[in-house]
Write a protein that holds these residues in place. Structure first.
Motif, PDB file in Angstrom:
ATOM      1  N   CYS A   1       7.105  12.193   0.845  1.00  0.00           N
ATOM      2  CA  CYS A   1       6.255  12.047  -0.568  1.00  0.00           C
ATOM      3  C   CYS A   1       6.989  13.634  -1.179  1.00  0.00           C
ATOM      4  O   CYS A   1       6.728  14.535  -0.792  1.00  0.00           O
ATOM      5  CB  CYS A   1       4.932  12.624  -0.652  1.00  0.00           C
ATOM      6  SG  CYS A   1       4.187  12.801  -2.039  1.00  0.00           S
ATOM      7  N   ASN A   2       7.746  13.086  -2.233  1.00  0.00           N
ATOM      8  CA  ASN A   2       8.582  14.351  -3.243  1.00  0.00           C
ATOM      9  C   ASN A   2       9.368  15.036  -2.014  1.00  0.00           C
ATOM     10  O   ASN A   2       9.558  16.419  -2.298  1.00  0.00           O
ATOM     11  CB  ASN A   2       7.606  15.162  -3.893  1.00  0.00           C
ATOM     12  CG  ASN A   2       6.715  14.351  -5.103  1.00  0.00           C
ATOM     13  OD1 ASN A   2       7.436  13.444  -5.605  1.00  0.00           O
ATOM     14  ND2 ASN A   2       5.481  14.688  -5.257  1.00  0.00           N
ATOM     15  N   GLY A   3       9.922  14.502  -1.088  1.00  0.00           N
ATOM     16  CA  GLY A   3      10.741  15.206  -0.276  1.00  0.00           C
ATOM     17  C   GLY A   3      10.176  15.777   0.927  1.00  0.00           C
ATOM     18  O   GLY A   3      10.758  16.259   1.752  1.00  0.00           O
ATOM     19  N   ARG A   4       8.951  15.506   1.051  1.00  0.00           N
ATOM     20  CA  ARG A   4       8.008  16.347   2.064  1.00  0.00           C
ATOM     21  C   ARG A   4       7.671  15.161   3.010  1.00  0.00           C
ATOM     22  O   ARG A   4       7.297  14.036   2.518  1.00  0.00           O
ATOM     23  CB  ARG A   4       6.856  16.811   1.656  1.00  0.00           C
ATOM     24  CG  ARG A   4       7.181  18.071   0.702  1.00  0.00           C
ATOM     25  CD  ARG A   4       5.822  18.740   0.273  1.00  0.00           C
ATOM     26  NE  ARG A   4       6.139  19.717  -0.584  1.00  0.00           N
ATOM     27  CZ  ARG A   4       5.191  20.411  -1.464  1.00  0.00           C
ATOM     28  NH1 ARG A   4       3.881  20.265  -1.040  1.00  0.00           N
ATOM     29  NH2 ARG A   4       5.423  21.578  -1.825  1.00  0.00           N
ATOM     30  N   PRO A   5       7.731  15.325   4.354  1.00  0.00           N
ATOM     31  CA  PRO A   5       7.362  14.124   5.206  1.00  0.00           C
ATOM     32  C   PRO A   5       5.835  14.147   5.285  1.00  0.00           C
ATOM     33  O   PRO A   5       5.141  14.888   5.372  1.00  0.00           O
ATOM     34  CB  PRO A   5       7.907  14.650   6.750  1.00  0.00           C
ATOM     35  CG  PRO A   5       7.984  16.384   6.453  1.00  0.00           C
ATOM     36  CD  PRO A   5       8.355  16.509   5.089  1.00  0.00           C
TER      37      PRO A   5
ATOM     38  N   PRO B   1       0.797  -1.213   0.102  1.00  0.00           N
ATOM     39  CA  PRO B   1       0.049  -0.024   0.039  1.00  0.00           C
ATOM     40  C   PRO B   1       0.905   1.073   0.147  1.00  0.00           C
ATOM     41  O   PRO B   1       0.299   2.466  -0.384  1.00  0.00           O
ATOM     42  CB  PRO B   1      -0.750  -0.082   1.298  1.00  0.00           C
ATOM     43  CG  PRO B   1       0.103  -0.963   2.209  1.00  0.00           C
ATOM     44  CD  PRO B   1       0.761  -2.022   1.251  1.00  0.00           C
ATOM     45  N   TYR B   2       2.058   1.072   0.327  1.00  0.00           N
ATOM     46  CA  TYR B   2       3.053   2.461   0.438  1.00  0.00           C
ATOM     47  C   TYR B   2       4.083   2.590  -0.836  1.00  0.00           C
ATOM     48  O   TYR B   2       5.254   2.805  -0.716  1.00  0.00           O
ATOM     49  CB  TYR B   2       3.931   2.318   1.752  1.00  0.00           C
ATOM     50  CG  TYR B   2       2.875   2.414   2.946  1.00  0.00           C
ATOM     51  CD1 TYR B   2       2.363   3.680   3.593  1.00  0.00           C
ATOM     52  CD2 TYR B   2       2.552   1.139   3.658  1.00  0.00           C
ATOM     53  CE1 TYR B   2       1.563   3.613   4.701  1.00  0.00           C
ATOM     54  CE2 TYR B   2       2.000   1.124   4.657  1.00  0.00           C
ATOM     55  CZ  TYR B   2       1.290   2.371   5.236  1.00  0.00           C
ATOM     56  OH  TYR B   2       0.260   2.413   6.445  1.00  0.00           O
ATOM     57  N   ARG B   3       3.532   1.865  -1.762  1.00  0.00           N
ATOM     58  CA  ARG B   3       4.260   1.754  -3.045  1.00  0.00           C
ATOM     59  C   ARG B   3       4.509   3.013  -3.760  1.00  0.00           C
ATOM     60  O   ARG B   3       5.552   3.584  -4.306  1.00  0.00           O
ATOM     61  CB  ARG B   3       4.004   0.690  -4.287  1.00  0.00           C
ATOM     62  CG  ARG B   3       2.635   1.201  -4.597  1.00  0.00           C
ATOM     63  CD  ARG B   3       1.936   0.011  -5.485  1.00  0.00           C
ATOM     64  NE  ARG B   3       0.762   0.177  -5.963  1.00  0.00           N
ATOM     65  CZ  ARG B   3      -0.420  -0.071  -5.505  1.00  0.00           C
ATOM     66  NH1 ARG B   3      -0.304  -0.547  -4.276  1.00  0.00           N
ATOM     67  NH2 ARG B   3      -1.595   0.307  -6.004  1.00  0.00           N
ATOM     68  N   TYR B   4       3.572   4.045  -3.337  1.00  0.00           N
ATOM     69  CA  TYR B   4       3.758   5.449  -4.000  1.00  0.00           C
ATOM     70  C   TYR B   4       4.345   6.329  -3.118  1.00  0.00           C
ATOM     71  O   TYR B   4       4.482   7.491  -3.324  1.00  0.00           O
ATOM     72  CB  TYR B   4       2.436   6.012  -4.409  1.00  0.00           C
ATOM     73  CG  TYR B   4       1.691   5.139  -5.432  1.00  0.00           C
ATOM     74  CD1 TYR B   4       2.058   5.103  -6.570  1.00  0.00           C
ATOM     75  CD2 TYR B   4       0.551   4.361  -4.959  1.00  0.00           C
ATOM     76  CE1 TYR B   4       1.448   4.302  -7.766  1.00  0.00           C
ATOM     77  CE2 TYR B   4       0.029   3.591  -6.080  1.00  0.00           C
ATOM     78  CZ  TYR B   4       0.408   3.417  -7.301  1.00  0.00           C
ATOM     79  OH  TYR B   4      -0.369   3.103  -8.265  1.00  0.00           O
ATOM     80  N   GLU B   5       5.181   5.822  -2.046  1.00  0.00           N
ATOM     81  CA  GLU B   5       6.007   6.809  -1.197  1.00  0.00           C
ATOM     82  C   GLU B   5       7.225   6.539  -1.036  1.00  0.00           C
ATOM     83  O   GLU B   5       7.573   5.426  -1.724  1.00  0.00           O
ATOM     84  CB  GLU B   5       5.235   6.694   0.257  1.00  0.00           C
ATOM     85  CG  GLU B   5       3.705   7.040   0.440  1.00  0.00           C
ATOM     86  CD  GLU B   5       3.250   6.661   1.810  1.00  0.00           C
ATOM     87  OE1 GLU B   5       3.918   6.401   2.650  1.00  0.00           O
ATOM     88  OE2 GLU B   5       2.171   7.081   2.111  1.00  0.00           O
TER      89      GLU B   5
END
Length: 386
Positions: free
Chosen positions: A355-359, A342-346
């Motif tokens: 996510c894109n460098g953001r926590p 489920p966390y494959r996009y993170e």
């Protein structure tokens, strides 16, 4: 070339309405093309040539199509009996009565090595030619004026003859009209006798109506005794205007919506979640069918074009329905990939979710896709390009 030529250029040439129309069509180039053509025509004898003779003079800016349009469509050039192009007079040239070929005749510029006659003789010869032309023109005008005067005098004589004939006819018809008026006037004895005749006719009508009513009453009584059945004619009621009906069932229009067509690609592009919509296109059509039934829009989808417009609004342009459709498709995508990570996009950075460098907060649900960002104020995932 025999030498350097020049021709006159009227100052008020741009005031001609044909020149103004040409400038509106070709903008600033129109005025230059016209005089460019006139300049190239001066290379030929009598300033006349054919259209094909101007094609070699076409340039990068004065193209062949532009020259042909000015010659054929602007109304500034004509054609003689031999098929040559002839420049027509401009509005500022109408005052002069000289021939256009004479007015635009190329003249040799004086040079130092050329042996010429004295200047005074050249000027005098030009003046004499102009005077002879003016006298011939004035002679023609006087002849035309004399012809017009004779025609006017003949017409006035004819009008006088017709008026005299009409006056004679009215004099002859005078006594006849008086006799007719006396015949039509009623006599006083006839006027007095008219009321008595009218009274007699009224009495006759009354007696006839009385007899008619009595006979009608008797006939109706006999009909009742014989049990005569009277059939009433049905009254025609106006039929309401029939509403337009669909040529085919609306479900077929929905089933024919194709994502591979050019229209389908535009729908996916405008929706903002084109890859997801194209992947679950059949599911989107089924949800659209349910939406049509729920909103009671079955009678509005009469053609294929109307079905396309409604689906475009449902899936792309309407923010309410498009957002709801996207959320349902995302749920289907999550359910289909429940067995996967489920966390494959993170991304993981030092053991923390990013996510894109953001926590990402620890209590946040998994990122649904690769195009979502975390809204810390609403505490939910939202589309990155919404």
């Amino acid at each position: 070339m025999k030498g350097h030529f020049y021709f006159t250029h009227p100052i008020e040439a741009s005031l001609d309405p044909r020149m103004e129309a040409m400038e509106e069509k070709l903008h600033g180039k129109g005025f230059g093309v016209y005089w460019y053509i006139r300049e190239k025509m001066s290379y030929f004898s009598n300033n006349r040539c054919r259209l094909k003779d101007l094609k070699p003079f076409a340039t990068r800016y004065y193209t062949k199509q532009m020259i042909e349009w000015v010659v054929l469509e602007s109304g500034l050039f004509g054609c003689d009996e031999a098929g040559n192009i002839v420049p027509l007079k401009l509005q500022c040239e109408q005052e002069s009565e000289t021939d256009p070929a004479d007015a635009w005749q190329p003249v040799l510029c004086p040079t130092e090595n050329r042996e010429t006659a004295p200047k005074t003789t050249g000027k005098n010869s030009r003046k004499t030619t102009k005077n002879t032309r003016n006298t011939s023109v004035s002679g023609k005008k006087t002849a035309e004026n004399n012809e017009n005067r004779t025609k006017i005098s003949e017409k006035t004589a004819e009008i006088d003859e017709k008026s005299s004939e009409n006056s004679k006819k009215t004099a002859k018809n005078g006594p006849k009209t008086a006799q007719n008026s006396t015949k039509k006037a009623p006599k006083p004895t006839e006027i007095a006798a008219q009321p008595s005749e009218n009274e007699a006719t009224e009495n006759n009508i009354r007696t006839q109506s009385n007899t008619n009513t009595s006979t009608i009453y008797k006939e109706k009584k006999k009909e009742k005794e014989k049990d005569v059945v009277v059939v009433a004619t049905p009254t025609t009621t106006p039929t309401p205007s029939a509403s337009p009906t669909a040529i085919r069932p609306w479900q077929q229009y929905v089933a024919e919506l194709n994502s591979d067509s050019e229209w389908g690609q535009i729908v996916c592009m405008k929706s903002g979640y084109g890859a997801l919509l194209k992947k679950h296109w059949k599911t989107a059509k089924e949800l659209f069918r349910q939406h049509v039934i729920a909103m009671g829009k079955e009678q509005s989808l009469l053609t294929q074009d109307e079905a396309k417009r409604y689906f475009m609004s449902f899936a792309a342009t309407c923010p309410t329905t498009a957002g709801e459709l996207r959320q349902q498709l995302l749920r289907l995508e999550q359910a289909a990939t429940a067995t996967a990570d489920p966390y494959r996009y993170e991304q993981r950075l030092d053991g923390r979710r990013t996510c894109n460098g953001r926590p990402i907060p620890d209590d946040a649900p998994p990122r649904p896709d690769d195009h979502s960002t975390w809204n810390s104020r609403l505490k939910r995932w939202e589309p990155e390009y919404g």
